[in-house]
Design a protein around this motif. Structure first.
Motif, PDB file in Angstrom:
ATOM      1  N   ILE A  60       0.836  -1.204   0.000  1.00 18.83           N
ATOM      2  CA  ILE A  60       0.000   0.000   0.000  1.00 18.83           C
ATOM      3  C   ILE A  60       0.872   1.255   0.000  1.00 18.83           C
ATOM      4  N   HIS A  61       1.888   1.272   0.846  1.00 16.85           N
ATOM      5  CA  HIS A  61       2.786   2.433   0.894  1.00 16.85           C
ATOM      6  C   HIS A  61       3.625   2.533  -0.373  1.00 16.85           C
ATOM      7  N   LEU A  62       3.952   1.405  -0.968  1.00 22.28           N
ATOM      8  CA  LEU A  62       4.693   1.420  -2.234  1.00 22.28           C
ATOM      9  C   LEU A  62       3.889   2.100  -3.331  1.00 22.28           C
ATOM     10  N   ILE A  63       2.612   1.779  -3.418  1.00 24.23           N
ATOM     11  CA  ILE A  63       1.764   2.393  -4.442  1.00 24.23           C
ATOM     12  C   ILE A  63       1.496   3.863  -4.117  1.00 24.23           C
ATOM     13  N   LEU A  64       1.434   4.205  -2.831  1.00 26.19           N
ATOM     14  CA  LEU A  64       1.295   5.608  -2.454  1.00 26.19           C
ATOM     15  C   LEU A  64       2.510   6.431  -2.898  1.00 26.19           C
ATOM     16  N   SER A  65       3.698   5.871  -2.733  1.00 25.94           N
ATOM     17  CA  SER A  65       4.906   6.566  -3.192  1.00 25.94           C
ATOM     18  C   SER A  65       4.900   6.719  -4.719  1.00 25.94           C
ATOM     19  N   ASP A  66       4.423   5.703  -5.418  1.00 27.31           N
ATOM     20  CA  ASP A  66       4.301   5.825  -6.880  1.00 27.31           C
ATOM     21  C   ASP A  66       3.299   6.910  -7.269  1.00 27.31           C
ATOM     22  N   PHE A  67       2.245   7.011  -6.515  1.00 30.90           N
ATOM     23  CA  PHE A  67       1.236   8.034  -6.786  1.00 30.90           C
ATOM     24  C   PHE A  67       1.828   9.434  -6.611  1.00 30.90           C
ATOM     25  N   ILE A  68       2.649   9.622  -5.590  1.00 28.78           N
ATOM     26  CA  ILE A  68       3.304  10.917  -5.369  1.00 28.78           C
ATOM     27  C   ILE A  68       4.265  11.226  -6.510  1.00 28.78           C
ATOM     28  N   GLN A  69       4.971  10.207  -7.003  1.00 25.75           N
ATOM     29  CA  GLN A  69       5.891  10.414  -8.126  1.00 25.75           C
ATOM     30  C   GLN A  69       5.157  10.925  -9.367  1.00 25.75           C
ATOM     31  N   ILE A  70       4.030  10.321  -9.665  1.00 22.83           N
ATOM     32  CA  ILE A  70       3.285  10.713 -10.866  1.00 22.83           C
ATOM     33  C   ILE A  70       2.750  12.135 -10.734  1.00 22.83           C
ATOM     34  N   ILE A  71       2.225  12.477  -9.552  1.00 23.61           N
ATOM     35  CA  ILE A  71       1.703  13.824  -9.343  1.00 23.61           C
ATOM     36  C   ILE A  71       2.819  14.856  -9.465  1.00 23.61           C
ATOM     37  N   CYS A  72       3.982  14.556  -8.866  1.00 28.00           N
ATOM     38  CA  CYS A  72       5.112  15.481  -8.960  1.00 28.00           C
ATOM     39  C   CYS A  72       5.578  15.639 -10.403  1.00 28.00           C
ATOM     40  N   LEU A 103      11.451   2.590  -3.428  1.00 25.91           N
ATOM     41  CA  LEU A 103      12.450   1.520  -3.543  1.00 25.91           C
ATOM     42  C   LEU A 103      12.681   0.825  -2.209  1.00 25.91           C
ATOM     43  N   TYR A 104      12.633   1.574  -1.115  1.00 25.40           N
ATOM     44  CA  TYR A 104      12.802   0.948   0.197  1.00 25.40           C
ATOM     45  C   TYR A 104      11.578   0.131   0.595  1.00 25.40           C
ATOM     46  N   PHE A 105      10.419   0.530   0.140  1.00 29.19           N
ATOM     47  CA  PHE A 105       9.235  -0.302   0.392  1.00 29.19           C
ATOM     48  C   PHE A 105       9.290  -1.587  -0.436  1.00 29.19           C
ATOM     49  N   MET A 106       9.899  -1.532  -1.622  1.00 32.16           N
ATOM     50  CA  MET A 106      10.132  -2.760  -2.379  1.00 32.16           C
ATOM     51  C   MET A 106      11.056  -3.699  -1.605  1.00 32.16           C
ATOM     52  N   ALA A 107      12.092  -3.144  -0.976  1.00 33.89           N
ATOM     53  CA  ALA A 107      12.985  -3.956  -0.151  1.00 33.89           C
ATOM     54  C   ALA A 107      12.251  -4.528   1.059  1.00 33.89           C
ATOM     55  N   LYS A 130       0.390  -3.536  13.522  1.00 39.91           N
ATOM     56  CA  LYS A 130       1.030  -2.419  14.214  1.00 39.91           C
ATOM     57  C   LYS A 130       2.517  -2.339  13.882  1.00 39.91           C
ATOM     58  N   VAL A 131       3.189  -3.487  13.852  1.00 42.06           N
ATOM     59  CA  VAL A 131       4.617  -3.509  13.529  1.00 42.06           C
ATOM     60  C   VAL A 131       4.852  -3.041  12.102  1.00 42.06           C
ATOM     61  N   SER A 132       4.019  -3.472  11.181  1.00 40.34           N
ATOM     62  CA  SER A 132       4.162  -3.051   9.780  1.00 40.34           C
ATOM     63  C   SER A 132       3.965  -1.548   9.624  1.00 40.34           C
ATOM     64  N   CYS A 133       3.026  -0.986  10.362  1.00 38.92           N
ATOM     65  CA  CYS A 133       2.790   0.460  10.291  1.00 38.92           C
ATOM     66  C   CYS A 133       3.960   1.244  10.869  1.00 38.92           C
ATOM     67  N   VAL A 134       4.556   0.752  11.970  1.00 42.41           N
ATOM     68  CA  VAL A 134       5.710   1.432  12.564  1.00 42.41           C
ATOM     69  C   VAL A 134       6.896   1.398  11.607  1.00 42.41           C
ATOM     70  N   VAL A 135       7.130   0.247  10.997  1.00 45.29           N
ATOM     71  CA  VAL A 135       8.231   0.138  10.030  1.00 45.29           C
ATOM     72  C   VAL A 135       7.987   1.056   8.838  1.00 45.29           C
ATOM     73  N   SER A 136       6.748   1.172   8.394  1.00 40.78           N
ATOM     74  CA  SER A 136       6.426   2.041   7.265  1.00 40.78           C
ATOM     75  C   SER A 136       6.692   3.510   7.589  1.00 40.78           C
ATOM     76  N   VAL A 137       6.375   3.918   8.818  1.00 43.42           N
ATOM     77  CA  VAL A 137       6.653   5.302   9.228  1.00 43.42           C
ATOM     78  C   VAL A 137       8.161   5.564   9.227  1.00 43.42           C
ATOM     79  N   ILE A 138       8.941   4.587   9.701  1.00 44.63           N
ATOM     80  CA  ILE A 138      10.401   4.746   9.698  1.00 44.63           C
ATOM     81  C   ILE A 138      10.933   4.852   8.274  1.00 44.63           C
ATOM     82  N   VAL A 139      10.382   4.036   7.378  1.00 42.20           N
ATOM     83  CA  VAL A 139      10.835   4.060   5.986  1.00 42.20           C
ATOM     84  C   VAL A 139      10.534   5.404   5.338  1.00 42.20           C
ATOM     85  N   TRP A 140       9.430   6.036   5.695  1.00 43.44           N
ATOM     86  CA  TRP A 140       9.102   7.344   5.121  1.00 43.44           C
ATOM     87  C   TRP A 140      10.091   8.424   5.564  1.00 43.44           C
ATOM     88  N   PHE A 141      10.766   8.224   6.697  1.00 45.42           N
ATOM     89  CA  PHE A 141      11.734   9.209   7.175  1.00 45.42           C
ATOM     90  C   PHE A 141      13.134   8.978   6.608  1.00 45.42           C
TER      91      PHE A 141
END
Length: 312
Positions: A60-72, A103-107, A130-141
């Motif tokens: 889900i976060h991977l596709i969200l990052s792709d969505f931001i890329q297209i908009i930018c 790319l980090y969400f792909m990893a 909960k663990v997946s959401c915490v890891v996703s927040v870290i990856v966004w930073f």
């Protein structure tokens, strides 16, 4: 990211009129296809969270990052955005940020599959939404480090894009070895798990890795920035934007009924093959009987005439 060339394509070696016309047209056509597909995929993945215990949070976060890329990218290639000084300068940074995050969400997807196969007991006991959401927040930073470092080192962004590649390769090799020793998993589940990792590896290798290598080459050897190199880089930079479509294909492997879909496809293929083989065998047997009857009639003409007379 640099004065000569960049990932987002805002500057280049040969910015002629033809490219300035083709680049916005290419991304507008591509966005018309990719944006609806990504929205439908996000809605479907959010529905999977309610029906499945192990939710595909990283996809889900991977596709969200792709969505931001297209908009930018759409905003960068728009003429009216270029006149807005408060928005346009931060768009290349936002694009680089979302690219590294994806790319980090792909990893993360690859590493999650590796843990599921190689350490299933630890994965089931520690993995949760909960663990997946915490890891996703870290990856966004994490991409913020490389995005801000590019003003001091021009190689920071390509280095940040290159780091997930060895992780994906190691996870793919480790998962493949673990699946060969996994007795409890069926062959269909093995294909699904390995198929996810193979799609991630294939996407990075053919859509992301070439542009990263070209970026390294352009920064280390700027004296080779001739026209043919610019054309190659121009091609790979456009090929990279097919990545969102490939990421949406991960949804097919994350569906809870993915196994049933593959079974139905396999059953249909087997049924068609069985029907074709049965039909060919029936035709062959009919041809053989007809040939045998003709041979008998030729070898015994007297019996044939007697039969004909008796019938008359």
């Amino acid at each position: 990211m640099g004065q000569n060339i960049s990932f987002n394509g805002t500057t280049g070696v040969n910015n002629d009129t033809e490219r300035r016309i083709h680049i916005p047209l290419y991304f507008r056509i591509l966005s018309v296809i990719e944006i609806p597909v990504m929205i439908l995929t996000l809605v479907a993945l959010c529905a999977v969270i309610k029906s499945q215990r192990s939710a595909p949070v990283f996809v889900i976060h991977l596709i969200l990052s792709d969505f931001i890329q297209i908009i930018c990218k759409l905003m960068i290639t728009s003429e009216w955005i270029r006149e807005v000084d408060a928005i346009f300068p931060i768009l290349p940074d936002a694009f680089d940020y979302s690219l590294i995050a994806g790319l980090y969400f792909m990893a993360c997807v690859a590493f999650e599959r590796y843990l599921l196969v190689s350490h299933p007991i630890w994965y089931k006991s520690h993995h949760s939404l909960k663990v997946s959401c915490v890891v996703s927040v870290i990856v966004w930073f994490v991409p913020l480090i490389f995005t801000f470092s590019k003003y001091f080192d021009s190689l920071s962004v390509p280095i940040g894009c290159l780091i997930p590649y060895p992780i994906i390769i190691l996870c793919f090799v480790g998962t493949r070895r673990g699946l060969s020793h996994a007795i409890s998993l069926t062959s269909l589940k093995r294909k699904l798990i390995l198929g996810r990792l193979f799609l991630v590896l294939l996407t990075y290798t053919f859509l992301i890795f070439p542009i990263v290598i070209m970026w390294f080459f352009s920064q280390i050897f700027p004296q080779f920035m001739f026209s043919s190199f610019s054309d190659v880089l121009y091609f790979f930079s456009h090929l990279m934007f097919l990545n969102p479509i490939a990421d949406c294909l991960l949804y097919l492997f994350m569906r809870p009924d993915a196994g049933d879909l593959m079974k139905s496809v396999c059953c249909c293929c087997r049924t068609d093959t069985h029907q074709n083989s049965t039909h060919s065998r029936d035709e062959h047997s009919r041809d053989s009987r007809a040939t045998f009857a003709c041979c008998v009639s030729v070898q015994n003409p007297a019996s044939h005439s007697q039969t004909a007379c008796s019938s008359v």
